[in-house]
Design an enzyme around this catalytic site. Structure first.
Site, PDB file in Angstrom:
ATOM      1  N   CYS A 114       0.850  -1.442   0.031  1.00 55.71           N
ATOM      2  CA  CYS A 114      -0.040  -0.010  -0.015  1.00 55.71           C
ATOM      3  C   CYS A 114       0.839   1.311   0.051  1.00 55.71           C
ATOM      4  O   CYS A 114       0.205   2.308  -0.180  1.00 55.71           O
ATOM      5  CB  CYS A 114      -0.909  -0.031   1.200  1.00 55.71           C
ATOM      6  SG  CYS A 114      -2.362  -1.459   1.229  1.00 55.71           S
ATOM      7  N   HIS A 251      -3.373   7.428   1.727  1.00 53.68           N
ATOM      8  CA  HIS A 251      -3.833   6.045   1.562  1.00 53.68           C
ATOM      9  C   HIS A 251      -5.323   5.700   2.118  1.00 53.68           C
ATOM     10  O   HIS A 251      -5.639   6.084   3.139  1.00 53.68           O
ATOM     11  CB  HIS A 251      -2.823   4.910   2.049  1.00 53.68           C
ATOM     12  CG  HIS A 251      -3.274   3.664   2.041  1.00 53.68           C
ATOM     13  ND1 HIS A 251      -3.589   3.063   0.673  1.00 53.68           N
ATOM     14  CD2 HIS A 251      -3.304   2.466   2.932  1.00 53.68           C
ATOM     15  CE1 HIS A 251      -3.960   1.937   0.609  1.00 53.68           C
ATOM     16  NE2 HIS A 251      -3.633   1.481   1.890  1.00 53.68           N
ATOM     17  N   ASN A 281     -10.057  -0.189  -0.153  1.00 50.38           N
ATOM     18  CA  ASN A 281      -8.431  -0.170   0.053  1.00 50.38           C
ATOM     19  C   ASN A 281      -8.055  -0.772  -1.346  1.00 50.38           C
ATOM     20  O   ASN A 281      -8.167  -1.873  -1.545  1.00 50.38           O
ATOM     21  CB  ASN A 281      -8.014  -0.799   0.986  1.00 50.38           C
ATOM     22  CG  ASN A 281      -6.606  -0.877   1.082  1.00 50.38           C
ATOM     23  OD1 ASN A 281      -5.824  -0.400   0.369  1.00 50.38           O
ATOM     24  ND2 ASN A 281      -6.058  -1.275   2.352  1.00 50.38           N
TER      25      ASN A 281
HETATM   26  N1  ACO Z   1     -18.222  -8.341   9.596  1.00 51.21           N
HETATM   27  C1  ACO Z   1     -18.531  -8.471  10.686  1.00 51.21           C
HETATM   28  N2  ACO Z   1     -17.722  -8.684  11.596  1.00 51.21           N
HETATM   29  C2  ACO Z   1     -16.481  -8.813  11.420  1.00 51.21           C
HETATM   30  C3  ACO Z   1     -15.826  -8.615  10.056  1.00 51.21           C
HETATM   31  C4  ACO Z   1     -16.845  -8.370   9.056  1.00 51.21           C
HETATM   32  N3  ACO Z   1     -16.493  -8.246   7.946  1.00 51.21           N
HETATM   33  N4  ACO Z   1     -14.546  -8.460  10.252  1.00 51.21           N
HETATM   34  C5  ACO Z   1     -14.182  -8.875  11.416  1.00 51.21           C
HETATM   35  N5  ACO Z   1     -15.291  -9.019  12.036  1.00 51.21           N
HETATM   36  C6  ACO Z   1     -15.049  -9.055  13.585  1.00 51.21           C
HETATM   37  C7  ACO Z   1     -14.028  -9.721  14.342  1.00 51.21           C
HETATM   38  O1  ACO Z   1     -14.069 -11.047  14.042  1.00 51.21           O
HETATM   39  C8  ACO Z   1     -14.033  -9.285  15.795  1.00 51.21           C
HETATM   40  O2  ACO Z   1     -14.866 -10.224  16.077  1.00 51.21           O
HETATM   41  P1  ACO Z   1     -14.558 -10.646  17.753  1.00 51.21           P
HETATM   42  O3  ACO Z   1     -14.479  -9.414  18.682  1.00 51.21           O
HETATM   43  O4  ACO Z   1     -15.756 -11.536  18.120  1.00 51.21           O
HETATM   44  O5  ACO Z   1     -13.255 -11.546  17.694  1.00 51.21           O
HETATM   45  C9  ACO Z   1     -14.622  -8.052  15.646  1.00 51.21           C
HETATM   46  O6  ACO Z   1     -15.280  -7.689  14.461  1.00 51.21           O
HETATM   47  C10 ACO Z   1     -13.426  -6.891  15.825  1.00 51.21           C
HETATM   48  O7  ACO Z   1     -12.584  -7.130  14.966  1.00 51.21           O
HETATM   49  P2  ACO Z   1     -11.176  -6.309  15.048  1.00 51.21           P
HETATM   50  O8  ACO Z   1     -10.178  -6.675  14.097  1.00 51.21           O
HETATM   51  O9  ACO Z   1     -10.810  -5.923  16.360  1.00 51.21           O
HETATM   52  O10 ACO Z   1     -11.758  -4.794  14.408  1.00 51.21           O
HETATM   53  P3  ACO Z   1     -11.077  -3.337  14.076  1.00 51.21           P
HETATM   54  O11 ACO Z   1     -12.090  -2.510  14.798  1.00 51.21           O
HETATM   55  O12 ACO Z   1      -9.799  -3.524  14.236  1.00 51.21           O
HETATM   56  O13 ACO Z   1     -11.563  -3.337  12.658  1.00 51.21           O
HETATM   57  C11 ACO Z   1     -10.437  -3.423  10.340  1.00 51.21           C
HETATM   58  C12 ACO Z   1     -10.910  -4.168  11.780  1.00 51.21           C
HETATM   59  C13 ACO Z   1     -11.185  -2.619   9.545  1.00 51.21           C
HETATM   60  C14 ACO Z   1      -9.502  -4.529   9.685  1.00 51.21           C
HETATM   61  C15 ACO Z   1      -9.124  -2.567  10.993  1.00 51.21           C
HETATM   62  O14 ACO Z   1      -8.512  -3.100  12.098  1.00 51.21           O
HETATM   63  C16 ACO Z   1      -8.319  -2.083   9.904  1.00 51.21           C
HETATM   64  O15 ACO Z   1      -8.650  -1.039   9.117  1.00 51.21           O
HETATM   65  N6  ACO Z   1      -6.826  -2.244  10.063  1.00 51.21           N
HETATM   66  C17 ACO Z   1      -5.737  -1.822   9.245  1.00 51.21           C
HETATM   67  C18 ACO Z   1      -5.853  -2.062   8.004  1.00 51.21           C
HETATM   68  C19 ACO Z   1      -4.821  -1.206   7.261  1.00 51.21           C
HETATM   69  O16 ACO Z   1      -4.310  -0.424   7.710  1.00 51.21           O
HETATM   70  N7  ACO Z   1      -4.460  -1.779   6.076  1.00 51.21           N
HETATM   71  C20 ACO Z   1      -3.396  -0.846   5.395  1.00 51.21           C
HETATM   72  C21 ACO Z   1      -2.296  -1.594   4.677  1.00 51.21           C
HETATM   73  S1  ACO Z   1      -3.031  -2.728   3.560  1.00 51.21           S
HETATM   74  C22 ACO Z   1      -2.053  -3.297   2.447  1.00 51.21           C
HETATM   75  O17 ACO Z   1      -0.943  -2.953   2.683  1.00 51.21           O
HETATM   76  C23 ACO Z   1      -2.462  -4.045   1.405  1.00 51.21           C
END
Ligand code: ACO
Length: 324
Positions: A114, A251, A281
């Site tokens: 990314c 990004h 993304n």
């Molecule tokens: N639908 C419903 N529930 C979901 C989903 C979904 N699609 N995905 C995950 N959950 C659940 C999880 O299983 C978890 O459940 P649990 O608490 O029972 O275990 C809960 O939701 C919370 O999950 P988290 O991962 O803690 O949620 P978070 O608030 O961190 O959001 C996300 C997740 C959107 C992925 C976030 O962490 C994020 O954006 N991370 C960074 C991504 C990033 O920056 N990428 C940049 C680089 S990408 C690249 O280089 C290709």
């Protein structure tokens, strides 16, 4: 006299197929509400069967050339940031070079996931400033839909496909922050974070392309602090104060990361170009896509100071400060 790499043209391409969040509700235990509130994403574009990274990159490049009013034959180099090439080799950049009808100059790919477009911009700037090229097409193009595990709700709802391009051109500047063009860049990586975001296949391991794996929550925490610190470092190198920023072009991974970074920089969201709701993304394509859409919307104008920042697999992260 200082040579500056100035933006002469901007363009993008998005595949025709738009997939709304609700479509994932049919096959996964997820909801439009979860995806919107946790990531800010509402829809994304997916490439058609047979539509490749080089095809999308070529379309974006043609739009950037048309915007600049410059022929491909007058371009010296093509740099493509991608982690989803058509083939293991040759590079996507040489494929695009050929599609544009260029028989001279040189072309190569940059892979920093990314953060790839920031790395590509920084490389293009170095080529221009050192006199090795006068015009460089810098393209970010990705088909992340091809490396999704469609059973993994924590990743497959977040990504999209697309391409964006900037044409950079050597112009004379005074060597101050009043110049147009790239004013500074800051690049970083730390390979000890490799397990936070990776693809579980490759040429020398499985012999397959593999699927994307991500520890979303730890990555989220790394993202906000590293993006704010790299943007601050780039601003210091450019001699630009945060209050002088007209636009952050971040990004587009997650609206909460974008908001958190803007807050750390002391900037309000009305100074941020946001496209994550419509594109998801798109990895290395997200910054040039946001740049092109921001220009189309009338947000980014000639003379504006922009800060582009990104983080991705590696981890690799960085920022570029430029005056449009
Ligand atoms: N639908 C419903 N529930 C979901 C989903 C979904 N699609 N995905 C995950 N959950 C659940 C999880 O299983 C978890 O459940 P649990 O608490 O029972 O275990 C809960 O939701 C919370 O999950 P988290 O991962 O803690 O949620 P978070 O608030 O961190 O959001 C996300 C997740 C959107 C992925 C976030 O962490 C994020 O954006 N991370 C960074 C991504 C990033 O920056 N990428 C940049 C680089 S990408 C690249 O280089 C290709």
């Amino acid at each position: 006299m200082t040579v500056r790499a100035v933006i002469a043209g901007v363009g993008h391409y998005l595949p025709e197929r738009v997939v709304e969040n609700a479509e994932f509700e049919k096959t996964l235990d997820t909801s439009d509400e979860w995806i919107r509130t946790r990531s800010g994403i509402e829809r994304r574009h997916f490439a058609a069967v047979g539509e490749t990274t080089s095809m999308m990159g070529t379309a974006a490049a043609k739009n950037a050339l048309a915007d600049a009013g410059i022929e491909a034959s007058d371009v010296d180099a093509v740099i493509v940031a991608t982690s989803t090439p058509d083939l293991t080799f040759p590079s996507v950049a040489t494929m695009i070079q050929s599609e544009l009808g260029m028989r001279t100059g040189f072309a190569f790919d940059v892979q920093a996931v990314c953060a790839g477009f920031i790395y590509a911009l920084s490389n293009a700037n170095a080529l221009i400033v050192s006199g090795q090229a006068n015009r460089v097409l810098v393209i970010g193009a990705e088909t992340f839909s091809r490396i999704m595990d469609w059973t993994d709700r924590s990743t497959c709802v977040l990504f999209g496909d697309g391409a964006g391009a900037l044409l950079l051109e050597a112009q004379e500047g005074a060597g101050t922050a009043d110049d147009r063009g790239i004013l500074s860049s800051d690049l970083n990586s730390d390979g000890t974070y490799r397990d936070m975001l990776y693809v579980d296949g490759g040429v020398s391991t499985t012999g397959t392309a593999g699927k994307l794996r991500m520890q979303g929550n730890p990555l989220f925490r790394q993202a906000v602090s590293k993006l704010a610190s790299t943007a601050t470092a780039a601003l210091e190198k450019a001699g630009v104060d945060p209050e002088q920023i007209d636009w952050i072009v971040p990004h587009q991974a997650n609206i909460r990361i974008i908001e958190g970074t803007a807050k750390k920089l002391g900037l309000s969201m009305d100074k941020v170009v946001v496209t994550v709701q419509d594109h998801g993304n798109t990895s290395a394509a997200s910054i040039p896509l946001a740049f092109s859409v921001g220009k189309e919307r009338g947000q980014i104008k000639k003379g504006d100071i922009c800060v582009a920042e990104a983080i991705g697999g590696g981890l690799a992260w960085g920022a570029v400060v430029l005056r449009v």
